[in-house]
Design an enzyme around this catalytic site. Structure first.
Site, mmCIF file in Angstrom:
data_model
loop_
_atom_site.group_PDB
_atom_site.id
_atom_site.type_symbol
_atom_site.label_atom_id
_atom_site.label_comp_id
_atom_site.label_asym_id
_atom_site.label_seq_id
_atom_site.Cartn_x
_atom_site.Cartn_y
_atom_site.Cartn_z
ATOM 1 N N CYS A 161 -4.500 2.116 -4.650
ATOM 2 C CA CYS A 161 -3.659 3.117 -3.983
ATOM 3 C C CYS A 161 -2.342 3.334 -4.727
ATOM 4 C CB CYS A 161 -3.382 2.701 -2.541
ATOM 5 S SG CYS A 161 -2.568 1.099 -2.393
ATOM 6 N N HIS A 172 0.890 -1.169 0.000
ATOM 7 C CA HIS A 172 0.000 0.000 0.000
ATOM 8 C C HIS A 172 0.921 1.209 0.000
ATOM 9 C CE1 HIS A 172 -3.091 2.909 1.101
ATOM 10 N NE2 HIS A 172 -2.236 3.364 2.009
#
Length: 139
Positions: free
Chosen positions: A109, A39
């Site tokens: 993301c 992420h």
């Protein structure tokens, strides 16, 4: 400092969502080694910006529910003002980066961080992050 010549540091925060488990389990489950399930977010103008199922969000750096990042990469600096950046983010949030457009493997993301990094610095985020979904899907 002359605001017309100001530069702002741009950082990439990298988090391993698996907390190390991908490294241990991926050879068994996928037949290949993955170092993490990544992420990412962009830190600039004193805030951390990221994209998820809720759309574009921000918080103080390192204050997401993920805690402190595993790695911080210096992407350089930008001359883009905070005002222009916020207009850019608003535009993204109303179009391609609305929460309902989030897709785990194609539009996530890391896609957001890569696009924002290029807007601010002209640099992409590391390929080992952006290539991970196709790597997983190819197993």
């Amino acid at each position: 400092m002359d605001p017309h010549n100001a530069t702002f540091a741009v950082k990439l925060y990298i988090y391993d969502l698996s907390k190390g488990m991908a490294r241990q389990l991926s050879p068994i489950m996928l037949g290949k080694q993955l170092d993490g399930i990544w992420h990412t977010s962009i830190v600039v103008y004193g805030d951390e910006f990221f994209f998820g199922a809720e759309g574009i969000s921000s918080c103080p750096p390192g204050r997401t529910m993920l805690g402190s990042p595993n790695t911080v990469v210096d992407l350089g600096s930008t001359e883009v003002t905070e005002e222009i950046f916020m207009e850019y983010l608003s535009s993204l949030g109303e179009s391609s980066y609305r929460g309902d457009r989030y897709r785990l493997f194609e539009h996530n993301c890391n896609t957001f961080s890569n696009e924002v990094a290029q807007f601010l610095t002209g640099r992409k985020i590391p390929a080992y992050i952006t290539d991970l979904p196709s790597e997983v899907l190819s197993t």
